[in-house]
Structure formats: structure tokens, C-alpha cells
Scaffold this motif. Structure first.
Motif, PDB file in Angstrom:
ATOM      1  N   ALA A 354      62.911  23.483 -60.546  1.00 25.96           N
ATOM      2  CA  ALA A 354      61.523  23.865 -60.324  1.00 25.96           C
ATOM      3  C   ALA A 354      60.571  23.008 -61.143  1.00 25.96           C
ATOM      4  O   ALA A 354      59.515  22.582 -60.653  1.00 25.96           O
ATOM      5  CB  ALA A 354      61.327  25.341 -60.655  1.00 25.96           C
ATOM      6  N   ALA A 355      60.929  22.727 -62.393  1.00 26.48           N
ATOM      7  CA  ALA A 355      60.061  21.930 -63.257  1.00 26.48           C
ATOM      8  C   ALA A 355      59.943  20.495 -62.753  1.00 26.48           C
ATOM      9  O   ALA A 355      58.864  19.883 -62.831  1.00 26.48           O
ATOM     10  CB  ALA A 355      60.596  21.948 -64.685  1.00 26.48           C
ATOM     11  N   ARG A 356      61.035  19.939 -62.229  1.00 23.77           N
ATOM     12  CA  ARG A 356      60.976  18.575 -61.700  1.00 23.77           C
ATOM     13  C   ARG A 356      60.083  18.497 -60.457  1.00 23.77           C
ATOM     14  O   ARG A 356      59.394  17.500 -60.238  1.00 23.77           O
ATOM     15  CB  ARG A 356      62.389  18.086 -61.351  1.00 23.77           C
ATOM     16  CG  ARG A 356      63.254  17.826 -62.559  1.00 23.77           C
ATOM     17  CD  ARG A 356      64.682  17.440 -62.163  1.00 23.77           C
ATOM     18  NE  ARG A 356      65.529  17.351 -63.346  1.00 23.77           N
ATOM     19  CZ  ARG A 356      65.661  16.267 -64.097  1.00 23.77           C
ATOM     20  NH1 ARG A 356      65.023  15.158 -63.762  1.00 23.77           N
ATOM     21  NH2 ARG A 356      66.434  16.283 -65.167  1.00 23.77           N
ATOM     22  N   ILE A 357      60.104  19.553 -59.666  1.00 23.50           N
ATOM     23  CA  ILE A 357      59.323  19.557 -58.420  1.00 23.50           C
ATOM     24  C   ILE A 357      57.874  19.961 -58.665  1.00 23.50           C
ATOM     25  O   ILE A 357      56.941  19.304 -58.202  1.00 23.50           O
ATOM     26  CB  ILE A 357      59.974  20.516 -57.401  1.00 23.50           C
ATOM     27  CG1 ILE A 357      61.359  20.003 -57.015  1.00 23.50           C
ATOM     28  CG2 ILE A 357      59.090  20.677 -56.159  1.00 23.50           C
ATOM     29  CD1 ILE A 357      62.212  21.023 -56.278  1.00 23.50           C
ATOM     30  N   GLY A 358      57.668  21.048 -59.388  1.00 24.75           N
ATOM     31  CA  GLY A 358      56.325  21.603 -59.533  1.00 24.75           C
ATOM     32  C   GLY A 358      55.659  21.364 -60.864  1.00 24.75           C
ATOM     33  O   GLY A 358      54.493  21.711 -61.053  1.00 24.75           O
ATOM     34  N   GLY A 359      56.377  20.759 -61.825  1.00 26.17           N
ATOM     35  CA  GLY A 359      55.813  20.571 -63.152  1.00 26.17           C
ATOM     36  C   GLY A 359      55.974  21.821 -64.001  1.00 26.17           C
ATOM     37  O   GLY A 359      56.268  22.911 -63.501  1.00 26.17           O
ATOM     38  N   SER A 360      55.782  21.660 -65.301  1.00 24.37           N
ATOM     39  CA  SER A 360      55.899  22.776 -66.231  1.00 24.37           C
ATOM     40  C   SER A 360      55.015  22.496 -67.433  1.00 24.37           C
ATOM     41  O   SER A 360      54.359  21.448 -67.514  1.00 24.37           O
ATOM     42  CB  SER A 360      57.361  22.941 -66.682  1.00 24.37           C
ATOM     43  OG  SER A 360      57.788  21.798 -67.411  1.00 24.37           O
ATOM     44  N   LEU A 361      54.977  23.429 -68.371  1.00 22.58           N
ATOM     45  CA  LEU A 361      54.177  23.219 -69.574  1.00 22.58           C
ATOM     46  C   LEU A 361      54.680  22.010 -70.353  1.00 22.58           C
ATOM     47  O   LEU A 361      53.897  21.256 -70.948  1.00 22.58           O
ATOM     48  CB  LEU A 361      54.242  24.473 -70.459  1.00 22.58           C
ATOM     49  CG  LEU A 361      53.542  25.723 -69.906  1.00 22.58           C
ATOM     50  CD1 LEU A 361      53.758  26.904 -70.840  1.00 22.58           C
ATOM     51  CD2 LEU A 361      52.045  25.456 -69.715  1.00 22.58           C
ATOM     52  N   GLN A 362      55.989  21.795 -70.348  1.00 27.91           N
ATOM     53  CA  GLN A 362      56.562  20.676 -71.077  1.00 27.91           C
ATOM     54  C   GLN A 362      56.412  19.360 -70.316  1.00 27.91           C
ATOM     55  O   GLN A 362      56.195  18.301 -70.904  1.00 27.91           O
ATOM     56  CB  GLN A 362      58.040  20.935 -71.351  1.00 27.91           C
ATOM     57  CG  GLN A 362      58.711  19.861 -72.209  1.00 27.91           C
ATOM     58  CD  GLN A 362      60.168  20.184 -72.484  1.00 27.91           C
ATOM     59  OE1 GLN A 362      60.702  21.169 -71.990  1.00 27.91           O
ATOM     60  NE2 GLN A 362      60.818  19.335 -73.276  1.00 27.91           N
ATOM     61  N   HIS A 363      56.539  19.426 -68.988  1.00 31.06           N
ATOM     62  CA  HIS A 363      56.434  18.225 -68.151  1.00 31.06           C
ATOM     63  C   HIS A 363      55.382  18.483 -67.071  1.00 31.06           C
ATOM     64  O   HIS A 363      55.697  18.963 -65.979  1.00 31.06           O
ATOM     65  CB  HIS A 363      57.783  17.891 -67.516  1.00 31.06           C
ATOM     66  CG  HIS A 363      58.876  17.633 -68.503  1.00 31.06           C
ATOM     67  ND1 HIS A 363      58.961  16.487 -69.259  1.00 31.06           N
ATOM     68  CD2 HIS A 363      59.946  18.402 -68.863  1.00 31.06           C
ATOM     69  CE1 HIS A 363      60.028  16.541 -70.031  1.00 31.06           C
ATOM     70  NE2 HIS A 363      60.636  17.691 -69.828  1.00 31.06           N
ATOM     71  N   THR A 364      54.139  18.197 -67.389  1.00 33.33           N
ATOM     72  CA  THR A 364      53.052  18.457 -66.446  1.00 33.33           C
ATOM     73  C   THR A 364      53.119  17.496 -65.269  1.00 33.33           C
ATOM     74  O   THR A 364      53.577  16.351 -65.393  1.00 33.33           O
ATOM     75  CB  THR A 364      51.694  18.329 -67.144  1.00 33.33           C
ATOM     76  OG1 THR A 364      51.565  17.001 -67.687  1.00 33.33           O
ATOM     77  CG2 THR A 364      51.561  19.348 -68.250  1.00 33.33           C
ATOM     78  N   LYS A 365      52.660  17.978 -64.130  1.00 30.78           N
ATOM     79  CA  LYS A 365      52.684  17.194 -62.895  1.00 30.78           C
ATOM     80  C   LYS A 365      51.430  17.534 -62.108  1.00 30.78           C
ATOM     81  O   LYS A 365      51.262  18.677 -61.660  1.00 30.78           O
ATOM     82  CB  LYS A 365      53.952  17.525 -62.092  1.00 30.78           C
ATOM     83  CG  LYS A 365      54.310  16.531 -61.010  1.00 30.78           C
ATOM     84  CD  LYS A 365      55.707  16.827 -60.468  1.00 30.78           C
ATOM     85  CE  LYS A 365      56.135  15.771 -59.458  1.00 30.78           C
ATOM     86  NZ  LYS A 365      57.514  16.002 -58.960  1.00 30.78           N
ATOM     87  N   SER A 366      50.538  16.557 -61.947  1.00 31.68           N
ATOM     88  CA  SER A 366      49.248  16.835 -61.314  1.00 31.68           C
ATOM     89  C   SER A 366      49.409  17.222 -59.850  1.00 31.68           C
ATOM     90  O   SER A 366      48.640  18.024 -59.322  1.00 31.68           O
ATOM     91  CB  SER A 366      48.336  15.611 -61.429  1.00 31.68           C
ATOM     92  OG  SER A 366      48.937  14.480 -60.812  1.00 31.68           O
TER      93      SER A 366
END
Length: 513
Positions: A354-366
Motif C-alpha cells: 500500500a505504501a509503495r502504491i499510495g504513499g505513506s508518512l515515511q514515503h510521501t507520494k504526490s
């Protein structure tokens, strides 16, 4: 569940991948003597495998262990784990000569349609011309990825957009098998800080093997397309039972000047989760004394291990069953005797996807991008799995506590738990499914593709028998009988959040341009 391959249905893929690994071989008599000695304990007990003896020694030193620890050792131990070296030389886990068969081994159409699914997602997300990553976790022999890449290369735009292919594989032997299939036996494999590298025979895609998904770099400008086929079912689970525990009785000290009460006051009993732990069976146990089901006792030794309820809370029972409102509701509504299975590793992998696809607090994705497709078996109605641990050997159900390291272990996947972990990890994703595999593959066009292959086989060298095999194979994948693969197996998709405006192909949607 792992799928047994009927003896009446020939495998459509007849070549097995045999890693070219040089081994120093001791004389047969020496090896047999060493094995016998290694299985015999100091008390004279003989264990079914060297790993079983090692597990018993560890438990003797530490006490009973969680089921998850037992599963992890059985499947991935460096000294005889199922996927890391226990299988006999010249034999692998997959196919007719192995222990189970997976959908990609049954028919090439399965992998082709998974490839088409990712092509459709690539189109629906604007056809990015670079930054695409293909990631597979638990790739087996590499059959699924091979069929996917063979399909994707026909779509030049997507093929040209692929930066790299990542294969998450813990087994050195399987890494070699995958390299041989995807790159060729003569292709070199180099090592770096990230993992092992080679070049795919299809269009020269770079392939990187890593032991964990955490080794794959996370970048906001990448579009990861992730596939997990029969991966989550092999992740270790913890099992818990809800029990009614009376509160401890406490004697009150007499207070000066007051009369001492004649009896102590006992608080009301409380509900607690207790963990099921694994320990060795009593010496000289038999299938009868252990109550092994008749269907699991044929041609196998009595189980070396058994599960029992912990007498006190464990560190896992204090927090894992309280980590989800679904578990807490079961405790409240069902109460004493309730059972649940919890897979922390599944939540970790789902959160990573989920973080790779939608981003997360640690790895933001615009701008969220990419997709994940999970295909496995388990309840599709939101229920928490219970009593689902199983052992498979030579296409038969066996006790999961017999012949540690030589028996495949798996458990039902908690799809609702995966969905919960995904949306908790990233606000940039949404979940579709799970849907049954049969309707999913039919929506993807399995019937039409099979008809094309059958027609080509009937007119070519394959002849009627090949055509018959193709038909049996695709129908097996979509069989919706009570134990059919089309019903038991499910598909779940993780997409960039779009407020439900677009459904993916196979989940009620259509190909987007």
C-alpha cells in the motif's frame, strides 16, 4: 489450500527446472549413518527429520513456542527448511513430482491473463512511459512471471516503460531456478548490496532478486505493479483461543481495630486471549494416541509435535488479538472458546504494498500509482480464519506436525485483514475484492484464450490430446464446485485511491484507455 494434481491430468509443462548446484557427496553408507545418528536423541527417541530434532532441542531449552515460530523454522530454516534445502536432490516442491501444483503450473493461460491485468492497469493509469517496476513475492519456479513477461512484451509501450523486475525470494535454490527460466541457464548472476542481478531473455529487462521486499528501494516516481500468488498462505500464523479466567483471590490483611472477614473477596472472571503453543509429542506416541485423522496418517510417521493452550498470557496474546476491532468483536460476541488466527507478516507485506502504491508518512507520494494483485485462498466474506493450518506432501493432506521440513505448511489468508492493513498504512489506496478466482478469470477472458489455444493445438502438432489437456486445465481453474479452484481461490486488488470511480478489470470494471 495447496492444490493436488490429479494423476489423470498430465502436466502441461513437462520440463522441471533443476538448479545447477555442485554438491560434494559423501559415500552413501556414511550419509545414511550420519542421518540416523542425527535423528536419534540422547534419550533414544528417533525424530522424523533432522529439523524435527533441532526444533525439539530448541523447545527443550526455551519451552513451547508459538505456532508462527514453528512454521517459520519448518519453511525457511537454514538447516533443512522446506523452501531452503530439505527437499531431496532432483525433486522440487511444485508439479506432478512434487507436493502441490499451482495455477501457473496447470495452464499458461493463468499467467498470461495476470499479465493482461497489469497491462490494463498500466493503460488505465495513463500509460506511463517510464518508472514501471514489476515485483513478485514468492515466485516459486518463476513460471508465473515468465508467462506474464511473454505476454507483456507484446505491448511495446508498457514493455518499454519497465525499469526493473524484482523477485522477492528467500530460497537460493529457487532463485537459481527462476534465473534459469527467465534469463537462461548460461546467463550470469551478479551480487550487490541490494541482491542478485541478471538480464531477462525477454527484451533485456534487468531482474533483481532480493530476500525481502524491504530491500527494494521505495521511490515516489515509480509505478510498482506487484503480484502475490499463493504467497500469503505460506506466511506464519499465530493461533489464539479466548478463555474465561477467574481473577486471583487476594487475602486482605486485617486492619487494626476491625474484625477480619471470614472469607476473601473474589473478583469476577475475565475473558483473556491465550496462545496455542507447539511442543513435542510424548515419546512412543502413535497416530491413535494422538488422534491423527485417518486421512492424514497413511504412509507417514506419527507427528513429532502437537499444539496446546498456554497456561498464562504470552507477549503475543497480549497485543495481537487486540490489534484489530474484528478480533475484539469476536472476543465480545463469542466469548469463551472463540478461536482466531493472526498473521502479522501478512499485515507487514500488505502495508508495504500500500505504501509503495499510495504513499505513506515515511514515503510521501504526490500522485499514487501502481497496483497489486493478490491471489490466494481463504474466506472472502470477512471472517477471521480458524483451524486452517494444513500440511501437504505428495499431493495429500498430512499432519502439519509430522516430518518437519519435508512437509509444506499453509493456512487460509485473512483477506479482510489484508485490506485493513492496507488502508491503515496509506490513505492513497483503495481495495477491490476479494472475488472468486472463477469469475475473475472468466471476466479476464480465459474461455476465449483457451478456445484459441485449443484450435491451434487441434490444427498443429499437439493434436487432440493437447487440445483436451488445455480444456481440462482451464476448466479446472474456474471450477466453482465446493472444493473447486474457481471458488476456493480469491483475487484482491490494491489500487490508487480514486473514490471508487473506476473498478479494475476482473472486479467489475473494463479496460481504460
Amino acid at each position: 489450500m495447496r492444490t493436488a494434481l490429479p494423476r489423470s491430468l498430465p502436466a502441461l509443462r513437462v520440463s522441471l527446472i533443476r538448479p545447477q548446484i555442485a554438491r560434494l557427496r559423501a559415500p552413501l553408507s556414511s550419509r545414511l549413518l550420519a542421518t540416523t545418528n542425527s535423528l536419534r536423541a540422547a534419550d533414544g527417541r528417533t525424530w522424523s527429520t533432522p529439523l524435527a530434532k533441532q526444533l525439539s532441542d530448541a523447545i527443550s531449552a526455551t519451552g513451547p513456542v508459538p505456532l508462527a515460530s514453528y512454521m517459520r523454522m519448518c519453511l525457511t530454516s537454514d538447516t533443512g527448511g522446506y523452501y531452503t534445502g530439505a527437499i531431496e536432490e532432483g525433486r522440487d516442491q511444485f508439479g506432478l513430482k512434487g507436493d502441490f501444483v499451482t495455477s501457473p503450473e496447470i495452464s499458461q493461460i493463468f499467467g498470461e491473463l495476470i499479465g493482461i491485468w497489469f497491462v490494463a492497469e498500466w493503460m488505465a493509469q495513463g500509460r506511463p512511459n517510464k518508472g514501471v517496476e514489476l515485483i513478485e513475492v514468492g515466485p516459486g519456479r518463476g513460471t508465473l512471471m515468465d508467462d506474464m513477461l511473454r505476454t507483456i512484451r507484446n505491448f511495446k509501450g508498457m514493455a518499454d516503460s519497465i525499469d526493473a523486475i524484482y523477485m522477492v525470494e528467500a530460497s537460493p535454490k529457487l532463485r537459481i531456478a527462476q534465473k534459469n527460466l527467465l534469463c537462461g541457464e548460461d546467463a550470469s548472476m551478479t551480487e550487490s548490496r541490494v541482491g542478485y542481478h541478471s538480464v531477462c531473455k525477454y527484451s533485456g529487462f534487468p531482474i533483481v532478486w532480493t530476500e525481502t521486499i524491504k530491500s527494494i528501494p521505495v521511490s515516489a516516481d515509480k509505478t510498482p505493479f506487484i503480484v502475490a500468488h499463493e504467497f500469503f498462505d505460506a506466511l506464519p500464523i499465530h493461533t489464539f483461543q479466548c478463555v474465561n479466567t477467574p481473577a486471583a483471590t487476594k487475602d486482605k490483611s486485617p486492619v487494626e481495630g476491625e474484625e477480619q472477614p471470614s472469607s476473601s473477596k473474589t473478583a469476577q472472571s475475565t475473558l483473556q486471549w491465550r496462545e496455542m503453543l507447539v511442543s513435542p509429542t510424548p515419546p512412543d506416541s502413535t497416530h491413535d494416541s494422538l488422534g491423527t485423522p485417518a486421512s492424514q496418517s497413511r504412509d507417514t510417521p506419527p507427528p513429532d509435535f502437537q499444539m496446546s493452550l498456554a497456561k498464562a498470557p504470552t507477549r503475543h496474546s497480549l497485543y495481537l488479538p487486540e490489534s484489530s476491532p474484528r478480533y475484539r468483536a469476536i472476543k465480545t460476541q463469542t466469548g469463551d472458546g472463540a478461536l482466531i488466527e493472526v498473521c502479522p507478516d501478512a499485515a507487514l507485506y500488505a502495508a508495504d504494498f500500500a505504501a509503495r502504491i499510495g504513499g505513506s508518512l515515511q514515503h510521501t507520494k504526490s500522485r499514487p500509482s501502481g497496483a497489486a494483485l493478490i491471489l490466494d485462498y481463504g474466506p472472502g466474506d470477512g471472517q477471521v480464519p480458524t483451524n486452517s493450518l494444513r500440511g501437504i506432501k505428495a499431493h495429500r493432506r498430512v499432519s502439519p506436525f509430522a516430518e518437519a521440513g519435508l512437509t509444506d505448511l499453509s493456512a487460509d489468508v485473512d483477506f479482510a485483514g489484508i485490506a485493513e492493513a492496507c488502508v491503515r498504512a496509506s490513505e492513497g489506496v483503495e481495495i477491490h475484492g476479494p472475488v472468486e478466482q472463477g469469475p475473475f478469470l472468466e471476466a479476464m477472458g480465459i474461455r476465449e484464450r483457451a478456445e484459441m489455444l485449443i484450435k491451434a493445438a487441434a490444427a498443429g502438432e499437439g493434436g487432440p490430446q493437447t487440445a483436451t489437456n488445455i480444456e481440462k486445465a482451464w476448466k479446472r481453474l474456474v471450477d466453482r464446485g465446493p472444493s473447486g479452484m474457481g471458488k476456493i481461490y480469491k483475487a484482491l486488488a490494491i489500487l490508487p485511491e480514486n473514490e471508487g470511480r473506476r473498478r479494475p478489470v476482473g472486479f467489475g470494471g473494463d479496460v481504460g484507455a
